[in-house]
Design a protein around this motif. Structure first.
Motif, PDB file in Angstrom:
ATOM      1  N   LYS A  72      -4.876   4.640   1.280  1.00 32.95           N
ATOM      2  CA  LYS A  72      -5.558   3.627   0.753  1.00 32.95           C
ATOM      3  C   LYS A  72      -6.693   3.878  -0.525  1.00 32.95           C
ATOM      4  CE  LYS A  72      -8.227  -0.626   1.393  1.00 32.95           C
ATOM      5  NZ  LYS A  72      -8.554  -1.634   2.386  1.00 32.95           N
ATOM      6  N   GLU A  73      -7.102   5.067  -0.267  1.00 32.77           N
ATOM      7  CA  GLU A  73      -8.182   5.544  -1.383  1.00 32.77           C
ATOM      8  C   GLU A  73      -7.649   5.870  -2.540  1.00 32.77           C
ATOM      9  OE1 GLU A  73     -11.380   9.316  -1.404  1.00 32.77           O
ATOM     10  OE2 GLU A  73     -11.314   8.045   0.368  1.00 32.77           O
ATOM     11  N   TRP A  74      -6.459   6.693  -2.493  1.00 35.36           N
ATOM     12  CA  TRP A  74      -5.968   7.132  -3.634  1.00 35.36           C
ATOM     13  C   TRP A  74      -5.252   5.935  -4.442  1.00 35.36           C
ATOM     14  CZ3 TRP A  74      -1.323   6.618  -6.068  1.00 35.36           C
ATOM     15  CH2 TRP A  74      -1.093   7.645  -7.025  1.00 35.36           C
ATOM     16  N   ALA A  75      -4.814   4.991  -3.595  1.00 35.54           N
ATOM     17  CA  ALA A  75      -3.970   3.886  -4.466  1.00 35.54           C
ATOM     18  C   ALA A  75      -5.089   3.000  -5.152  1.00 35.54           C
ATOM     19  CB  ALA A  75      -3.421   3.093  -3.340  1.00 35.54           C
ATOM     20  N   GLU A  76      -6.144   3.000  -4.596  1.00 33.60           N
ATOM     21  CA  GLU A  76      -7.374   2.163  -5.306  1.00 33.60           C
ATOM     22  C   GLU A  76      -7.964   2.718  -6.584  1.00 33.60           C
ATOM     23  OE1 GLU A  76      -8.861  -0.476  -4.486  1.00 33.60           O
ATOM     24  OE2 GLU A  76      -7.801  -0.956  -2.662  1.00 33.60           O
ATOM     25  N   ARG A  77      -8.023   4.156  -6.374  1.00 36.18           N
ATOM     26  CA  ARG A  77      -8.585   4.995  -7.598  1.00 36.18           C
ATOM     27  C   ARG A  77      -7.434   4.811  -8.549  1.00 36.18           C
ATOM     28  NH1 ARG A  77      -9.762   9.145  -4.215  1.00 36.18           N
ATOM     29  NH2 ARG A  77      -8.002  10.366  -4.975  1.00 36.18           N
ATOM     30  N   PHE A  78      -6.117   5.220  -8.288  1.00 32.49           N
ATOM     31  CA  PHE A  78      -5.109   5.015  -9.258  1.00 32.49           C
ATOM     32  C   PHE A  78      -5.015   3.599 -10.021  1.00 32.49           C
ATOM     33  CE2 PHE A  78      -0.640   4.419 -10.084  1.00 32.49           C
ATOM     34  CZ  PHE A  78      -0.384   5.431 -11.310  1.00 32.49           C
ATOM     35  N   SER A 131      -7.335   2.980 -12.537  1.00 38.30           N
ATOM     36  CA  SER A 131      -7.199   3.883 -13.783  1.00 38.30           C
ATOM     37  C   SER A 131      -5.990   3.172 -14.506  1.00 38.30           C
ATOM     38  CB  SER A 131      -6.601   5.154 -13.334  1.00 38.30           C
ATOM     39  OG  SER A 131      -5.347   5.224 -13.043  1.00 38.30           O
ATOM     40  N   LEU A 132      -5.298   2.331 -13.831  1.00 40.75           N
ATOM     41  CA  LEU A 132      -4.359   1.546 -14.413  1.00 40.75           C
ATOM     42  C   LEU A 132      -4.752   0.466 -15.473  1.00 40.75           C
ATOM     43  CD1 LEU A 132      -1.291   1.381 -12.221  1.00 40.75           C
ATOM     44  CD2 LEU A 132      -1.567   3.028 -14.041  1.00 40.75           C
ATOM     45  N   PHE A 133      -6.034  -0.235 -14.949  1.00 40.02           N
ATOM     46  CA  PHE A 133      -6.302  -1.392 -15.385  1.00 40.02           C
ATOM     47  C   PHE A 133      -7.684  -1.145 -15.578  1.00 40.02           C
ATOM     48  CE2 PHE A 133      -2.880  -2.668 -12.336  1.00 40.02           C
ATOM     49  CZ  PHE A 133      -2.122  -3.110 -13.140  1.00 40.02           C
TER      50      PHE A 133
END
Length: 82
Positions: free
Chosen positions: A61-67, A70-72
């Motif tokens: 979850k943490e990685w997904a939130e950061r990524f 960064s996309l938006f």
């Protein structure tokens, strides 16, 4: 598909050249408007991105939130989350 892509690129180049010929810099107000519209576009897509759950399942979850942030980046910046 390629002819449509080529037409799109040609039109983009034409518009860019036309803007350069006019030589008028974008006003601060126009820049702010562009940024607001980009932020609205990012926000719309951020809320509807189906890949976020998949990334969380694979990478955490943490990685997904950061990524995802960064996309938006404009939506995140406007929301004050950065």
């Amino acid at each position: 598909v390629f002819p449509a892509f080529r037409g799109y690129v040609q039109e983009h180049v034409r518009l860019a050249r036309e803007a350069l010929r006019e030589g008028k810099p974008m006003s601060d107000e126009a820049r702010k408007g562009v940024r607001r519209r980009q932020a609205a576009y990012d926000q719309y897509n951020m809320e509807r991105d189906p890949a976020k759950k998949m990334f969380a399942g694979v990478f955490g979850k943490e990685w997904a939130e950061r990524f995802h942030a960064s996309l938006f980046e404009f939506a995140v910046e406007v929301a004050g989350l950065e």
